[in-house]
Design a protein around this motif. Structure first.
Motif, PDB file in Angstrom:
ATOM      1  N   ALA A  14       0.825  -1.208   0.000  1.00 27.70           N
ATOM      2  CA  ALA A  14       0.000   0.000   0.000  1.00 27.70           C
ATOM      3  C   ALA A  14       0.858   1.257   0.000  1.00 27.70           C
ATOM      4  CB  ALA A  14      -0.922  -0.011   1.225  1.00 27.70           C
ATOM      5  N   PHE A  15       1.976   1.222   0.711  1.00 26.65           N
ATOM      6  CA  PHE A  15       2.916   2.350   0.729  1.00 26.65           C
ATOM      7  C   PHE A  15       3.473   2.585  -0.677  1.00 26.65           C
ATOM      8  CE2 PHE A  15       7.070   4.292   1.208  1.00 26.65           C
ATOM      9  CZ  PHE A  15       6.930   5.183   2.263  1.00 26.65           C
ATOM     10  N   ILE A  16       3.932   1.531  -1.319  1.00 23.65           N
ATOM     11  CA  ILE A  16       4.526   1.632  -2.657  1.00 23.65           C
ATOM     12  C   ILE A  16       3.479   2.050  -3.688  1.00 23.65           C
ATOM     13  CG2 ILE A  16       5.623   0.303  -4.517  1.00 23.65           C
ATOM     14  CD1 ILE A  16       7.460   0.921  -2.149  1.00 23.65           C
ATOM     15  N   ALA A  17       2.247   1.571  -3.520  1.00 23.95           N
ATOM     16  CA  ALA A  17       1.212   1.806  -4.528  1.00 23.95           C
ATOM     17  C   ALA A  17       0.824   3.265  -4.666  1.00 23.95           C
ATOM     18  CB  ALA A  17      -0.026   0.975  -4.199  1.00 23.95           C
ATOM     19  N   SER A  18       1.178   4.098  -3.696  1.00 24.00           N
ATOM     20  CA  SER A  18       0.813   5.507  -3.791  1.00 24.00           C
ATOM     21  C   SER A  18       1.997   6.403  -4.129  1.00 24.00           C
ATOM     22  CB  SER A  18       0.176   5.967  -2.471  1.00 24.00           C
ATOM     23  OG  SER A  18       1.086   5.838  -1.402  1.00 24.00           O
ATOM     24  N   ARG A  19       3.110   5.783  -4.511  1.00 16.29           N
ATOM     25  CA  ARG A  19       4.329   6.558  -4.762  1.00 16.29           C
ATOM     26  C   ARG A  19       5.022   6.049  -6.030  1.00 16.29           C
ATOM     27  NH1 ARG A  19       3.253   6.064   0.507  1.00 16.29           N
ATOM     28  NH2 ARG A  19       3.707   7.808   1.916  1.00 16.29           N
ATOM     29  N   PRO A  20       5.924   6.848  -6.590  1.00 14.95           N
ATOM     30  CA  PRO A  20       6.695   6.368  -7.747  1.00 14.95           C
ATOM     31  C   PRO A  20       7.542   5.157  -7.356  1.00 14.95           C
ATOM     32  CG  PRO A  20       6.925   8.746  -7.471  1.00 14.95           C
ATOM     33  CD  PRO A  20       6.251   8.244  -6.240  1.00 14.95           C
ATOM     34  N   GLN A  21       7.701   4.227  -8.273  1.00 18.34           N
ATOM     35  CA  GLN A  21       8.504   3.037  -7.994  1.00 18.34           C
ATOM     36  C   GLN A  21       9.981   3.368  -8.249  1.00 18.34           C
ATOM     37  OE1 GLN A  21       6.848  -0.840  -9.173  1.00 18.34           O
ATOM     38  NE2 GLN A  21       5.037   0.261  -9.880  1.00 18.34           N
ATOM     39  N   THR A  22      10.579   4.004  -7.258  1.00 15.83           N
ATOM     40  CA  THR A  22      11.953   4.476  -7.367  1.00 15.83           C
ATOM     41  C   THR A  22      12.742   4.079  -6.129  1.00 15.83           C
ATOM     42  OG1 THR A  22      11.493   6.587  -6.283  1.00 15.83           O
ATOM     43  CG2 THR A  22      11.160   6.496  -8.684  1.00 15.83           C
ATOM     44  N   VAL A  23      14.068   4.215  -6.242  1.00 12.90           N
ATOM     45  CA  VAL A  23      14.945   3.931  -5.109  1.00 12.90           C
ATOM     46  C   VAL A  23      14.610   4.848  -3.933  1.00 12.90           C
ATOM     47  CG1 VAL A  23      17.345   3.992  -4.321  1.00 12.90           C
ATOM     48  CG2 VAL A  23      16.785   3.000  -6.555  1.00 12.90           C
ATOM     49  N   ASP A  24      14.262   6.088  -4.205  1.00 12.92           N
ATOM     50  CA  ASP A  24      13.917   7.026  -3.127  1.00 12.92           C
ATOM     51  C   ASP A  24      12.694   6.531  -2.341  1.00 12.92           C
ATOM     52  OD1 ASP A  24      16.006   8.722  -3.640  1.00 12.92           O
ATOM     53  OD2 ASP A  24      14.814  10.161  -4.801  1.00 12.92           O
ATOM     54  N   THR A  25      11.733   5.944  -3.035  1.00 11.28           N
ATOM     55  CA  THR A  25      10.559   5.414  -2.351  1.00 11.28           C
ATOM     56  C   THR A  25      10.939   4.227  -1.470  1.00 11.28           C
ATOM     57  OG1 THR A  25       8.999   6.178  -4.042  1.00 11.28           O
ATOM     58  CG2 THR A  25       8.329   4.293  -2.705  1.00 11.28           C
ATOM     59  N   ALA A  26      11.812   3.359  -1.961  1.00  9.17           N
ATOM     60  CA  ALA A  26      12.274   2.226  -1.147  1.00  9.17           C
ATOM     61  C   ALA A  26      13.020   2.729   0.088  1.00  9.17           C
ATOM     62  CB  ALA A  26      13.176   1.318  -1.980  1.00  9.17           C
ATOM     63  N   ARG A  27      13.794   3.777  -0.070  1.00  9.53           N
ATOM     64  CA  ARG A  27      14.510   4.346   1.082  1.00  9.53           C
ATOM     65  C   ARG A  27      13.533   4.946   2.085  1.00  9.53           C
ATOM     66  NH1 ARG A  27      19.008   7.286  -2.715  1.00  9.53           N
ATOM     67  NH2 ARG A  27      20.446   5.503  -2.941  1.00  9.53           N
ATOM     68  N   ALA A  28      12.488   5.575   1.581  1.00 12.94           N
ATOM     69  CA  ALA A  28      11.481   6.147   2.479  1.00 12.94           C
ATOM     70  C   ALA A  28      10.784   5.041   3.277  1.00 12.94           C
ATOM     71  CB  ALA A  28      10.454   6.946   1.679  1.00 12.94           C
ATOM     72  N   LEU A  29      10.518   3.921   2.621  1.00 15.71           N
ATOM     73  CA  LEU A  29       9.911   2.785   3.322  1.00 15.71           C
ATOM     74  C   LEU A  29      10.866   2.229   4.381  1.00 15.71           C
ATOM     75  CD1 LEU A  29       7.575   0.793   3.620  1.00 15.71           C
ATOM     76  CD2 LEU A  29       8.627  -0.584   1.791  1.00 15.71           C
ATOM     77  N   ARG A  30      12.146   2.195   4.056  1.00 14.93           N
ATOM     78  CA  ARG A  30      13.137   1.733   5.034  1.00 14.93           C
ATOM     79  C   ARG A  30      13.123   2.631   6.269  1.00 14.93           C
ATOM     80  NH1 ARG A  30      18.258   2.783   6.805  1.00 14.93           N
ATOM     81  NH2 ARG A  30      19.551   0.961   7.343  1.00 14.93           N
ATOM     82  N   ARG A  31      13.004   3.942   6.076  1.00 12.70           N
ATOM     83  CA  ARG A  31      12.977   4.863   7.213  1.00 12.70           C
ATOM     84  C   ARG A  31      11.769   4.603   8.105  1.00 12.70           C
ATOM     85  NH1 ARG A  31      14.935   8.509   3.237  1.00 12.70           N
ATOM     86  NH2 ARG A  31      12.846   9.352   2.849  1.00 12.70           N
ATOM     87  N   VAL A  32      10.644   4.274   7.484  1.00 10.22           N
ATOM     88  CA  VAL A  32       9.447   3.954   8.273  1.00 10.22           C
ATOM     89  C   VAL A  32       9.735   2.764   9.185  1.00 10.22           C
ATOM     90  CG1 VAL A  32       7.066   3.140   8.182  1.00 10.22           C
ATOM     91  CG2 VAL A  32       7.831   4.894   6.582  1.00 10.22           C
ATOM     92  N   TRP A  33      10.342   1.722   8.628  1.00  7.85           N
ATOM     93  CA  TRP A  33      10.625   0.532   9.419  1.00  7.85           C
ATOM     94  C   TRP A  33      11.680   0.802  10.487  1.00  7.85           C
ATOM     95  CZ3 TRP A  33       7.859  -3.689   9.950  1.00  7.85           C
ATOM     96  CH2 TRP A  33       6.924  -4.015   8.960  1.00  7.85           C
ATOM     97  N   CYS A  34      12.650   1.627  10.177  1.00  4.85           N
ATOM     98  CA  CYS A  34      13.689   1.946  11.164  1.00  4.85           C
ATOM     99  C   CYS A  34      13.125   2.714  12.352  1.00  4.85           C
ATOM    100  CB  CYS A  34      14.816   2.745  10.511  1.00  4.85           C
ATOM    101  SG  CYS A  34      15.872   1.766   9.407  1.00  4.85           S
ATOM    102  N   ASP A  35      12.086   3.505  12.112  1.00  5.96           N
ATOM    103  CA  ASP A  35      11.493   4.326  13.174  1.00  5.96           C
ATOM    104  C   ASP A  35      10.385   3.603  13.936  1.00  5.96           C
ATOM    105  OD1 ASP A  35      13.170   6.390  12.464  1.00  5.96           O
ATOM    106  OD2 ASP A  35      11.689   7.419  11.227  1.00  5.96           O
ATOM    107  N   LEU A  36       9.992   2.429  13.435  1.00  6.44           N
ATOM    108  CA  LEU A  36       8.834   1.739  13.993  1.00  6.44           C
ATOM    109  C   LEU A  36       9.196   1.031  15.305  1.00  6.44           C
ATOM    110  CD1 LEU A  36       5.930   1.445  12.949  1.00  6.44           C
ATOM    111  CD2 LEU A  36       6.586  -0.755  11.957  1.00  6.44           C
TER     112      LEU A  36
END
Length: 277
Positions: A48-70
């Motif tokens: 769901a996170f990926i589906a609302s954003r461009p499929q780019t390395v920056d988006t994958a990094r943003a998802l990583r930050r979410v998990w690191c802060d969780l």
């Protein structure tokens, strides 16, 4: 030549969902993107996170930050009232889903699944009818929370006349749905590969519930890989877990993501896969 219709299938796995950020980073680095996303539980959250954003390395990094802060309490905040009620049989869950709903709402940028930039499908289980449900339209937050509602831990989510819980009960790695939706090439993003290793016995009710669910789904994954590998191009990405992190341990998101990134880079650099990309 046009490339084959490509699906990413994202497994459930609670805190182990952090590996998906690394896998997606490796895929996007090589220009591999999805025409559709199918996820269960933690995989539904990440899809769901990926589906609302461009499929780019920056988006994958943003998802990583979410998990690191969780933190664990961001998903499983212990409410004494709910805990006592659940143990006494007055409630059908141990943890309210308010925190989970806030997390999903914070990171999804659309209201209806149909509005996702990349077509998104999430799997849940109807506890009344006893059947698997694929959600492809309707309220996005409700659908994703339903897909992640671990039975006995979170309350079922009512959608229409259905009472829905975690799709991992029946289909934790929904390859079957990706194939049924017309995918010709399927990248499978699991949360673990190989036999599941447990460093210690489950320490509490929530840990025990999640541990039981993970044991339940492993056999289905192996059977589906064997079944569909002859029907579509199937690439199962590695999900290393060198420290044997458990699904309720949210302290290792960065490490899990980095290990997956390195392992998937190595796999995708293999000549056959490099040519396919």
């Amino acid at each position: 030549m046009t490339r084959p219709r490509t699906a990413f299938v994202l497994s459930g796995g609670s805190s182990l969902g952090a590996v998906h950020a690394g896998m997606l980073g490796a895929l996007f680095e090589r220009g591999i993107t999805a025409d559709l996303l199918v996820g269960t539980s933690a995989g539904a959250l990440n899809a769901a996170f990926i589906a609302s954003r461009p499929q780019t390395v920056d988006t994958a990094r943003a998802l990583r930050r979410v998990w690191c802060d969780l933190l664990r309490d961001d998903i499983f905040p212990v409410s004494l009232r709910a805990l006592v009620g659940g143990l006494c049989g007055k409630r059908d869950h141990l943890v309210p889903d308010d925190a989970l709903r806030r997390l999903v709402s914070r990171h999804i940028e659309y209201e209806d699944l149909l509005d996702a930039a990349t077509p998104l499908h999430v799997v849940a289980y109807d506890v009344v009818a006893g059947d698997e449900v694929l959600l492809s339209a309707g309220a996005a937050v409700d659908a994703v929370v339903a897909s992640a509602a671990i039975p006995g831990v979170f309350p079922p989510v009512v959608i229409g006349d259905r009472r829905l819980v975690d799709g991992g009960v029946v289909n934790n790695t929904p390859i079957s749905h990706a194939v049924a939706l017309g995918a010709e090439c399927v990248y499978v993003l699991p949360t673990q590969t190989g036999p599941r290793q447990v460093a210690r016995s489950p320490a509490g009710a929530i840990d025990a519930a999640i541990h039981a669910l993970t044991l339940l789904v492993d056999a289905r994954f192996a059977a589906d890989v064997a079944r569909y590998s002859g029907e579509v191009e199937l690439v199962v990405l590695p999900a290393p877990n060198s420290r044997h992190v458990q699904p309720t341990d949210f302290q290792h998101g960065g490490r899990l993501s980095e290990e997956a990134l390195a392992a998937c880079r190595e796999l995708l650099a293999e000549p056959a896969l490099a040519r396919a990309a």
